[in-house]
Every structure is written in structure tokens, then in C-alpha cells.
Design a protein around this motif. Structure first.
Motif, PDB file in Angstrom:
ATOM      1  N   LYS A 616       0.832  -1.197   0.000  1.00 15.59           N
ATOM      2  CA  LYS A 616       0.000   0.000   0.000  1.00 15.59           C
ATOM      3  C   LYS A 616       0.871   1.253   0.000  1.00 15.59           C
ATOM      4  O   LYS A 616       0.610   2.213  -0.763  1.00 15.59           O
ATOM      5  N   SER A 658      -6.330  -2.498  -1.199  1.00 17.11           N
ATOM      6  CA  SER A 658      -7.518  -3.045  -1.849  1.00 17.11           C
ATOM      7  C   SER A 658      -7.482  -4.566  -1.789  1.00 17.11           C
ATOM      8  O   SER A 658      -6.435  -5.183  -2.001  1.00 17.11           O
ATOM      9  N   HIS A 660      -8.437  -6.655  -3.899  1.00 14.74           N
ATOM     10  CA  HIS A 660      -8.055  -7.218  -5.197  1.00 14.74           C
ATOM     11  C   HIS A 660      -6.534  -7.261  -5.366  1.00 14.74           C
ATOM     12  O   HIS A 660      -6.048  -7.896  -6.311  1.00 14.74           O
ATOM     13  N   CYS A 661      -5.810  -6.576  -4.493  1.00 14.03           N
ATOM     14  CA  CYS A 661      -4.346  -6.563  -4.574  1.00 14.03           C
ATOM     15  C   CYS A 661      -3.714  -7.638  -3.694  1.00 14.03           C
ATOM     16  O   CYS A 661      -2.484  -7.682  -3.579  1.00 14.03           O
TER      17      CYS A 661
END
Length: 796
Positions: A616, A658, A660-661
Motif C-alpha cells: 500500500k 484493496s 483485489h491486490c
């Protein structure tokens, strides 16, 4: 009604009489005060009437006076002075009850209507003073009034004087208030005293009567030992003394009457055998228990010489085994007590057969395993200790084997505890059959056994260890099912060289763990280095437990490259341990230990949070050069944690990454442990938006069915498929098939273990889209990788 209630009723009546007397006295006092106030008011009113009728006394001798009756102003002034002086309301009326004067000027000329009973008319008629109560609407209370006639010359009644004496009455009542309070207080005290005396006296009487009643009931039931023990000289106390004397005589008589019957009953029904023996040693008395214990009966015992069935001895307390006429034996403990009067004796026999059997069973249970009946740890250590003592004394040798079943937990969990117990019993039988009859086979607990071999050296100990392996490697039939287990054995060949039995067993345990580490199903001879390795392992475990809290873990990232452009697609999070004693440690040196000790869950949690936070921050620092995802490995322990989904959600929410990461990687072996539970758990994670990857694809169960049943997004082809890929056509076809399978299923396929440019070029031509390996980038600290990626160094 009982005596106590009658007594209390009498005292309550006395208290009521005292209360009534007090009420009469108070009422008489109030009447006396009212009469005294009325008399005082009458005298005062007559004096005022005299002044009004004949005038005030002259101030000087010879001076004439004018009656106030004919001088309204003087009369009003006179009444005002009287009101100011005595605070009394005075009204003067004529014979028609017209008010001639009043302390309230507004009432003058009005007709006096406060005389509802006609007392004023009656007074003016007969000349007698009267009292009455005036009920006024404008007055807060009723007013006490006295009316006297207002006469003139010739005793002619001209009217009347009305004087209020309410205040005088109240003053007199106030003067007597203290006396009334004293009367009330004295009355209450007398009532309370009467009631208290009534309670005390009634309790004393009824307590003694109840004591006598209970004693009589006890005596009625046959217990003559009861005494009331009353003190005092009154009638009830004398009755109690007479009762105690009576019960004492009854008790003495009862003892004399029942003594023989009681003694005979005790002897006949005693559980212990009792014999009476004369000076010559012959039985003169025997109870039923003695005949039953010896098996000879009462008639058979009478006249017998005790030496025929009880051996002589020096002690008065003896224990022997007696043969019975029916061929059985009984263990008898007996005591002999001499009788000085005639030189005889009393013999008391006790059957202790069951007691001795129970003691034997308890000793056996304390020293043997309840399931297999083998010696337990305590007995084994005792025998080992004695064997060590004998070995040191005779320069002989002895060895110990420590055995632990491999795979027992799987059998126990899958087939049930009864099956596990049956397997343990069979194990005990096989071990006993594989060894010599005098060797000690013990169960130490669980699935652990130990063997003591006396008189054998190392070579013989190895032979017996192999015999145990051979015996236990054969399949077991448990509840109709075939179960296969192996055994790991630790061998201590020379016990005499050790300090004590505990040390021998501990070292054998260490050697057993070395056998498990070597691959199970074998035996290992104890060496001193094994102990050092164990100590080192314990030390490493202790330091590893504090590694997370001391901040010794390090996060490294390895890039996953997107082909053919060779740009960073994602990164894989890997952990390192900065051991303060041994430096930076690779996962292979501490992850197995973490999995064995259960620390892996805490390490996985740390890696998950740090990886999410690092990526992040990277995305915020350099969005154009940051990876699209980060892969984090999950262990089997982590997958079994019920709140795994909550932990992942917390890490994502806290770091802001996120979902999705994030890619969670699991091996095929972990996935296939419980397919239904695993699929449900992974579906929960995917609902968060997290991707699931299968790591080391192709090395586990190699079943393609789970690709249909388990929700996955990424396949990571194991490095074993890449080694030797160049120049091996069959292997190339296999890798190409895996790539096509993954792409057909819509999965992202990552090939691991790229170490050469030739491998990379070949995979690119096969259609490989993502690759990972040392050739493309080694795992490195987060800061170093970010700096290299953002400065344009990129991958090879």
C-alpha cells in the motif's frame, strides 16, 4: 390452647387494663383543666360585668362614677384595654342580644348569633353563668365562651357579658402537658414491662414443660439415658428432679435386664469370629462367624485345641492362611487376649481374604497400565534403577528401547478411541512376543512404550530393536479394518554409564525423536550430540517465540514479472528472521520449527499485515512502478483458524490495501486436507475480493478435480518442472499443457524457479505470461526493491 398462650393472654389483659387506666386518668385531667378554665373565665367575666353595670372605681374619694353601660365610648375603651391586657375577646349585649360593645367595632349594633344553644337567653333569664362553644365561620377554631348576666339596680338584668376563654384553656392545658406526657410514658413503660415479664415467665415455664415432654417421649421410645437437669426449687423443678431420679432407676434396671441378651446378640451377630479358650487351649465358646470363617461350624469348633487350626506364635496379632474342610483356603487375621481370672483367652478372627486381594489389585493398578496390563512408567523406572545398580556392581550391561508409534493418531482419529485402544493392546502383545520372557515391556502413556533389556550389549540391543520394528511393521486388523503403522525407536545401549533412570529414559526419548527426524520406521542409537541438538532446538524455539515481539522478523519481497514486457506484475512476500545470535536466517531454518511449535500462525499474521502495509505504501509512493498484487503464503494452521476471514479483513482495512491486490497462496497438500471445509473457507475469502493461488502446483495430489471444486484464481507451477526444461521435449510439453490448462480455465499461471535466460525465452515462446525466479529478481528488503524499481533498474 397451650400454657404459654394462656400466660401471654393473661399478661396482655393486664397490659390492656393499665392502658385503660391511663386513658381514664388523661380524660379526667382534660376535664379538670376545662372546668378550671371555665371557672377562671366566669370570675373574670363577673368582674367585667360589675365594672360595666356600676362603673369603674372612682380615682378619688367622693368622686361619682358613671356606669359604662350608658357610655358607649367609655365601654369600648374599657373593652379594648381588657383585650390588650388579657388578649381575650369580650362582647356586651343587651337583653335583646344586640351587641353594645365588642373588641371588633364592626360588630357593634349586630345581633349576636354565636349562641346556637340559647345559653345567653337562659343566663339572662335565670341569672346563672353558662359556658358554650361558639362556632364561627371566620375563626380557624371553635371558641370557648362564658356568659354572665349584666345586672343593674334592683337586680334588673340589662343584658349579658360574653368572655372568650379559649386561650386560657390552652394555657392551662399547656401547663399540664408535661404531666400528661409523664402519665403516657409511665403507662407505656408499665405495658412493656408487663409484656416482657409475661414473655420471660411464659418462656421459662413452657421451656421446662417442653423439656419434660421431650424427655418423656425419649423415655417412651426406650432411651433411658435422657435427663432434664432442672435447677431451682419451684414445683416444676421438683418435678424435673423426680423425673431424673426415675429415669436413672429405669436405666439401671434396663441395663441389668438386657445385659445378657445384649451380649449374646453381639456375639451371635458379630461379623468377626469370637472364640472363648480355656487355660488348656480348648475352645469353650464360638459364635456363628467363627464357624463360618474356619469352615468348621460352631459344633466343630467346640472342644477343639486351638493349635489344630491356629499356629502358635510370639505375637498376639497374627495372620495365617487356613485350609478349610471343603478344600478352599481363607486368609485370617486374629488377635489373642488373655483373661486373668481363669487363665483362658479370647480369640478374635477376621476374614481378610478380600482385603488382601484388593490390596494386591491396588498395588498392581498403581504399577501397571490399565489398558495393556504392562508395567507403567513408575514400575519401569524402578526396575531400570535396580538394573543399573546390578550392572554397575557386576560390570554387566543393560539397554533401554524407547518406542513411539508413527501414525497412531490418524488411526485413533479416523476409527475411534476403541480402535486405538485395540491397536495399543495388540502392540503390547507383539512387543512381548518379540522379546525374551524376562525383558520388561512397559507402556509409558499414549502410544509410547519402553523396553528394558538386561544382560545385552549394543549389538544385541540393535537386534532386539529390529525385532520390534519387524513385529510392529506388520499390518494391524482393527475392528475388521486393516491399519498400518510404524514405530520409531530410540536406543540407549549402556545404562550403567548414566546418572539415573530418568536420564536414561530421557536420552532414549531424544534418540527416538532422532529416528522420527530421519524418516520414521527405524531406530537410532543415542549419541551425546543428539542431546546437544535437542538443547539447541529448544533454545531456538525459545528465541523464536520472542522474535515477533522483539521486532526480529524481516519482510522480503520477490518480484513476479509479466511477460513478454518484463515489467513487475506483482510481488511475493517472504519472511526472514534476524536472529541476534546467528544473523539473518532463511525460512527453511525456522519455518519447520514454527510449524511444529504452533508459532507459524503468529508469523503468518505478521507477514500478512506487513505485506499489505508495504505494498500500500509502495502504491502511494510510486503508483506507476508499484506491483498490482502481493502474494502471501498461508500455512495449514492458519487455514484452520475459524476467524481467518476476519483477520484478513482487518489487515486490509487497517492498511488500506484493496482486497483485489492481495493473493493468498496455499499448497495442494493443505487444500486437500478437508475439501469441503477448505472450499467454504476460501469462498469466504474470495467474497472479500481476495485472490486464491495454488502454490507448488503439480507436486501434491496431482488431481485436477479440485480445480473444479475449490475456488482458485492463480496456479503457480513448481520449480521442479522448470529444472532441466531446456532440451527436454517431454517436459516442455508437460509445462505447455499446464499453461494451456490454466489459461483455458481463466486462471493466472505463474511459473516459478526461472534461473536462466534460456528458460525465460523458452517459456515466453510457450505463452507464459508470468514468471518468477532468481534470474528475474531475488527476494530483497522492501525498501531496496522499491528503490530499484522506482529508479528504473527494473528486472532483467
Amino acid at each position: 390452647m397451650d400454657v404459654r398462650r394462656k400466660l401471654l393472654g393473661a399478661f396482655l389483659a393486664a397490659a390492656a387494663l393499665v392502658a385503660a387506666t391511663g386513658g381514664v386518668v388523661l380524660r379526667a385531667d382534660a376535664g379538670s383543666v376545662r372546668r378550671a378554665a371555665a371557672s377562671e373565665a366566669d370570675q373574670l367575666a363577673r368582674g367585667i360585668a360589675q365594672d360595666i353595670a356600676f362603673g369603674l372605681p372612682p380615682k378619688r374619694i367622693g368622686e361619682s362614677t358613671t356606669p359604662l353601660f350608658y357610655d358607649p365610648q367609655a365601654l369600648a375603651a374599657y373593652l379594648k384595654r381588657q383585650h390588650d391586657l388579657h388578649q381575650r375577646d369580650i362582647v356586651v349585649v343587651d337583653k335583646f342580644k344586640t351587641i353594645l360593645a365588642d373588641v371588633v367595632p364592626g360588630e357593634v349594633g349586630e345581633t349576636f348569633d354565636g349562641d346556637r344553644g340559647g345559653e345567653i337567653d337562659a343566663t339572662m333569664a335565670d341569672g346563672e353563668a353558662r359556658v358554650f362553644v361558639e362556632y364561627g365561620d371566620d375563626s380557624p377554631e371553635d371558641m370557648l365562651q362564658v356568659v354572665v348576666p349584666l345586672g343593674g339596680a334592683g337586680n334588673v338584668t340589662k343584658g349579658a357579658v360574653i368572655l372568650e376563654y379559649t386561650q386560657l384553656y390552652h394555657q392551662m392545658m399547656a401547663a399540664t402537658a408535661t404531666a400528661r406526657k409523664i402519665i403516657v410514658a409511665a403507662g407505656l413503660a408499665c405495658i412493656l414491662l408487663v409484656m416482657l415479664l409475661g414473655l420471660i415467665i411464659s418462656r421459662s415455664i413452657t421451656r421446662r414443660i417442653n423439656s419434660l415432654t421431650r424427655a418423656v417421649e425419649v423415655i417412651r421410645d426406650g432411651d433411658y439415658t435422657r435427663r432434664v437437669g432442672m435447677r431451682g426449687t419451684d414445683e416444676i423443678s421438683r418435678l424435673g428432679h423426680a423425673f431424673d431420679d426415675m429415669t436413672e432407676r429405669l436405666e439401671r434396671s434396663a441395663r441389668e435386664i438386657l445385659a445378657k441378651e445384649y451380649t449374646d446378640s453381639i456375639l451371635a451377630n458379630a461379623g468377626e469370629g469370637i472364640l472363648g479358650v480355656d487355660a488348656g487351649g480348648r475352645v469353650t465358646f464360638a459364635n456363628e462367624a467363627a464357624g463360618r470363617i474356619t469352615g468348621l461350624g460352631v459344633d466343630g469348633l467346640l472342644g477343639m485345641d486351638t493349635l489344630e487350626f491356629l499356629p502358635a506364635g510370639e505375637s498376639n496379632e497374627r495372620e495365617v492362611t487356613l485350609p478349610r474342610p471343603d478344600g478352599t483356603t481363607v486368609r485370617v487375621a486374629y488377635s489373642l487376649t488373655g483373661i486373668a481370672r481363669d487363665g483362658g483367652a479370647v480369640v478374635v478372627l477376621r476374614d481378610v481374604t478380600r482385603q488382601r486381594d484388593l490390596e494386591h489389585d491396588l498395588r498392581h493398578q498403581a504399577l501397571h497400565d490399565g489398558l495393556t496390563s504392562l508395567p507403567n512408567r513408575k514400575l519401569f523406572l524402578d526396575r531400570l534403577d535396580h538394573a543399573m545398580t546390578r550392572a554397575r556392581a557386576s560390570a554387566d550391561s543393560a539397554a533401554v528401547l524407547y518406542l513411539d508409534l508413527d501414525g497412531f493418531k490418524k488411526v485413533n482419529d479416523s476409527l475411534g478411541h476403541n480402535a486405538g485402544d485395540a491397536l495399543l493392546r495388540t502392540t503390547a502383545e507383539r512387543l512381548t512376543g518379540a522379546l525374551r520372557a524376562h525383558d520388561t515391556v512397559a507402556r509409558l502413556g499414549g502410544d509410547e512404550f519402553a523396553v528394558l533389556l538386561e544382560g545385552v550389549g549394543q549389538e544385541a540391543a540393535e537386534v532386539y530393536a529390529q525385532s520390534c520394528l519387524d513385529a510392529l511393521n506388520q499390518p494391524f486388523m482393527v475392528h475388521g479394518r486393516k491399519a498400518v503403522v510404524s514405530v520409531s525407536i530410540g536406543v540407549v545401549p549402556s545404562v550403567a554409564a548414566h546418572t539415573d533412570a530418568e536420564e536414561v529414559l530421557r536420552n532414549a526419548d531424544v534418540a527416538m525423536y532422532a529416528a522420527k527426524a530421519r524418516g520414521k520406521g527405524c531406530f537410532e542409537i543415542f549419541e551425546s550430540r543428539m542431546h546437544e541438538q535437542l538443547i539447541d532446538k529448544l533454545d531456538s524455539e525459545a528465541r523464536l517465540r520472542d522474535a515477533v515481539h522483539r521486532g526480529e522478523l524481516r519482510l522480503h519481497l520477490q518480484p513476479v514479472v509479466a511477460l513478454p514486457g518484463r515489467r513487475v506484475g506483482g510481488v511475493e512476500a517472504l519472511v526472514r528472521w534476524q536472529d541476534p545470535e546467528r544473523g539473518l536466517q532463511q525460512p527453511g531454518s525456522f519455518i519447520p520449527l514454527a510449524e511444529e511449535t504452533g508459532l507459524i500462525a503468529e508469523i503468518d499474521r505478521w507477514v500478512l499485515f506487513e505485506a499489505c502495509l508495504a505494498v500500500k505504501n509502495w502504491q502511494d509512493l510510486a503508483p506507476e512502478a508499484s506491483p498490482a498484487w502481493v502474494s502471501v503464503n498461508l500455512s495449514a494452521v492458519e487455514l484452520e483458524i475459524p476467524d481467518l476471514t476476519d483477520r484478513v479483513a482487518y489487515a486490509l482495512a487497517t492498511t488500506g490495501l484493496s482486497p483485489h491486490c492481495l493473493v493468498l497462496e496455499l499448497t495442494e497438500t493443505i487444500l486437500m486436507r478437508d475439501l469441503a471445509v477448505t472450499a467454504a473457507r476460501l469462498e469466504e475469502l474470495r467474497e472479500l475480493g481476495v485472490k486464491i493461488a495454488i502454490d507448488d502446483f503439480g507436486t501434491g495430489y496431482s488431481s485436477l478435480g479440485y480445480l473444479r471444486d475449490i475456488p482458485v484464481d492463480v496456479l503457480k507451477v513448481d520449480r521442479s518442472f522448470i529444472t532441466g526444461l531446456v532440451g527436454n521435449q517431454r517436459q516442455q510439453e508437460l509445462v505447455s499443457a499446464v499453461l494451456q490448462l490454466g489459461h483455458t480455465l481463466g486462471l493466472k499461471v505463474v511459473v516459478e524457479g526461472i534461473e536462466t535466460e534460456d528458460q525465460l525465452n523458452l517459456l515466453t515462446r510457450m505463452g507464459c505470461r508470468y514468471a518468477q525466479g532468481y534470474h528475474l529478481g531475488r527476494p530483497e528488503p522492501v525498501a531496496a526493491l522499491i528503490e530499484r524499481m522506482t529508479t528504473g533498474s527494473a528486472v532483467r
